[in-house]
Design an enzyme around this catalytic site. Structure first.
Site, PDB file in Angstrom:
ATOM      1  N   ASP A  96      31.938  54.114  19.747  1.00 58.05           N
ATOM      2  CA  ASP A  96      33.283  53.578  19.454  1.00 58.05           C
ATOM      3  C   ASP A  96      33.813  52.703  20.598  1.00 58.05           C
ATOM      4  O   ASP A  96      34.966  52.296  20.600  1.00 58.05           O
ATOM      5  CB  ASP A  96      34.268  54.717  19.165  1.00 58.05           C
ATOM      6  N   GLY A  97      32.982  52.454  21.614  1.00 54.68           N
ATOM      7  CA  GLY A  97      33.385  51.536  22.689  1.00 54.68           C
ATOM      8  C   GLY A  97      33.953  52.235  23.918  1.00 54.68           C
ATOM      9  O   GLY A  97      34.264  51.580  24.917  1.00 54.68           O
ATOM     10  N   GLU A  98      34.096  53.561  23.872  1.00 58.14           N
ATOM     11  CA  GLU A  98      34.666  54.261  25.039  1.00 58.14           C
ATOM     12  C   GLU A  98      33.599  54.461  26.117  1.00 58.14           C
ATOM     13  O   GLU A  98      32.417  54.565  25.813  1.00 58.14           O
ATOM     14  CB  GLU A  98      35.251  55.609  24.575  1.00 58.14           C
TER      15      GLU A  98
ATOM     16  N   HIS B  37      44.918  34.164  43.148  1.00 58.60           N
ATOM     17  CA  HIS B  37      45.667  32.985  42.720  1.00 58.60           C
ATOM     18  C   HIS B  37      46.859  32.696  43.637  1.00 58.60           C
ATOM     19  O   HIS B  37      47.089  31.569  44.042  1.00 58.60           O
ATOM     20  CB  HIS B  37      46.110  33.182  41.279  1.00 58.60           C
TER      21      HIS B  37
ATOM     22  N   GLN C 180      49.233  36.191  36.350  1.00 56.22           N
ATOM     23  CA  GLN C 180      50.611  36.561  35.952  1.00 56.22           C
ATOM     24  C   GLN C 180      51.232  37.262  37.169  1.00 56.22           C
ATOM     25  O   GLN C 180      51.419  38.469  37.200  1.00 56.22           O
ATOM     26  CB  GLN C 180      50.584  37.479  34.717  1.00 56.22           C
TER      27      GLN C 180
ATOM     28  N   LYS D 103      50.840  19.179  39.076  1.00 52.47           N
ATOM     29  CA  LYS D 103      50.691  19.589  37.668  1.00 52.47           C
ATOM     30  C   LYS D 103      51.970  20.277  37.196  1.00 52.47           C
ATOM     31  O   LYS D 103      52.516  21.103  37.911  1.00 52.47           O
ATOM     32  CB  LYS D 103      49.505  20.567  37.564  1.00 52.47           C
TER      33      LYS D 103
HETATM   34  C1  R5P Z   1      46.368  27.562  37.900  1.00 53.88           C
HETATM   35  O1  R5P Z   1      47.341  27.330  38.615  1.00 53.88           O
HETATM   36  C2  R5P Z   1      44.991  27.735  38.434  1.00 53.88           C
HETATM   37  O2  R5P Z   1      44.890  27.386  39.785  1.00 53.88           O
HETATM   38  C3  R5P Z   1      43.992  26.950  37.621  1.00 53.88           C
HETATM   39  O3  R5P Z   1      44.274  25.574  37.753  1.00 53.88           O
HETATM   40  C4  R5P Z   1      44.054  27.338  36.181  1.00 53.88           C
HETATM   41  O4  R5P Z   1      44.012  28.725  36.045  1.00 53.88           O
HETATM   42  C5  R5P Z   1      42.924  26.726  35.415  1.00 53.88           C
HETATM   43  O5  R5P Z   1      43.044  27.095  34.078  1.00 53.88           O
HETATM   44  P1  R5P Z   1      42.535  26.126  32.938  1.00 53.88           P
HETATM   45  O6  R5P Z   1      41.078  25.893  33.180  1.00 53.88           O
HETATM   46  O7  R5P Z   1      42.786  26.891  31.669  1.00 53.88           O
HETATM   47  O8  R5P Z   1      43.349  24.874  33.010  1.00 53.88           O
END
Ligand code: R5P
Length: 302
Positions: free
Chosen positions: A34-36, A128, A95, A190
């Site tokens: 079942d994936g566990e 990140h 996140q 960006k």
């Molecule tokens: C975002 O700020 C990260 O540094 C990457 O640029 C981002 O996670 C890349 O995601 P994707 O390939 O979906 O654009």
């Protein structure tokens, strides 16, 4: 230190064991129909210092989290002295803020849960953004991949290239890299829609600087921490291609390469794709194993 390698991605963990001369720790692991998950450690864990090298594949980050909680918590129950977990790629790491009211700050909760389960230290590579983890003090460690990129890029291209940051989040890393290998760099700006995540715009921070670099060099290395859908890198390459005819190398620490991402890079005009082995991927030619070995060795002296 004894090392446990996540059975879902054993290549990097094995490299760490072989390079560092560590003993691996045996355990039984299976997945029920079942994936566990089922985990059983073999032998006496009392008093051991244990390092875990987790392997979190794209699409299965939540399973990876659960496995790590099972490993850590059971090792603690069985009397291990120290448990140090390395997520070469930290799931949920992006996140890292409450971008919109009411959002769950998943990155913090991810690490907090591991520490509560009994990990002494949680470490990762090129997280990140580090800010959210400062509450954990030295129980959270971000290992920079800078040394392995310095060595790799200098061996491959000497200093005959320029670096490009696809967004402002990468500028610190890229400016450090540029300084140590003595190459110039530039960056893009960006803007994403906070609700949909869609990239609204991606433009050079200085068109004249980009023009000048494009005239002076034959190789551009665009470096990002993560490739997921490929949207960011493809946009950056397309922009670069408006001014630059040379070789465009797309380099990433974490090569998630979701379906369709490589095609986007090809359509945008990439010449070469390079990634590290923090996650299993077909472009991993730069290994972070030495960084993890050095980290385990440094921590076992503390
Ligand atoms: C975002 O700020 C990260 O540094 C990457 O640029 C981002 O996670 C890349 O995601 P994707 O390939 O979906 O654009």
């Amino acid at each position: 230190m004894r090392v446990i390698v996540d059975p879902f991605y054993s290549e990097l963990g094995s490299r760490v064991i072989l390079l560092g001369g560590f003993d691996s720790l045996s355990f039984d692991f299976k997945v029920f129909p079942d994936g566990e998950f089922y985990v059983r450690f073999l032998g006496d864990m009392t008093g051991l210092d244990v390092g875990l090298v987790m392997g979190c594949l794209p699409f299965h980050q939540s399973d990876c989290f659960l496995r790590s909680v099972f490993f850590v918590s059971t090792l603690r129950d069985l009397g291990a002295n120290r448990v140090v977990v390395v997520f070469p790629y930290l799931p949920y790491g992006r996140q890292d803020k409450r971008f919109l009211p009411g959002e769950c700050v998943s990155a913090r909760i991810f690490v907090e849960s591991l520490l509560r389960a009994g990990a002494d230290v949680v470490a990762t590579i090129d997280v990140h953004s580090q800010d959210v983890f400062s509450v954990f003090g030295d129980r959270f460690v971000n290992i920079s991949s800078l040394p392995v990129w310095e060595e790799f890029l200098a061996n491959r291209f000497g200093n005959g290239f320029f670096l490009v940051a696809p967004d402002k989040g990468r500028i610190d890393f890229i400016s450090n890299l540029a300084r140590t290998i003595n190459v110039p760099y530039t960056a893009f700006r960006k803007v994403r829609d906070l609700k949909t995540g869609k990239i609204m715009s991606l433009e050079p921070i200085s068109v004249s600087e980009l023009k000048e670099l494009s005239r002076s060099y034959d190789i551009a290395v665009v470096f990002d921490d993560i490739i997921s859908t490929g949207g960011t890198m493809a946009r950056a390459i397309r922009k670069l291609r408006e001014l630059f005819n040379g070789r465009v190398v797309a380099a990433f620490t974490h090569g998630l390469f979701l379906p369709g991402s490589v095609q986007k890079l090809l359509d945008a005009g990439v010449s070469e794709i390079i990634a590290t082995d923090t996650v299993k991927n077909s472009f991993a030619i730069v290994s972070v194993a030495k960084l993890i070995v050095d980290f385990f060795k440094s921590i076992s002296h503390k």
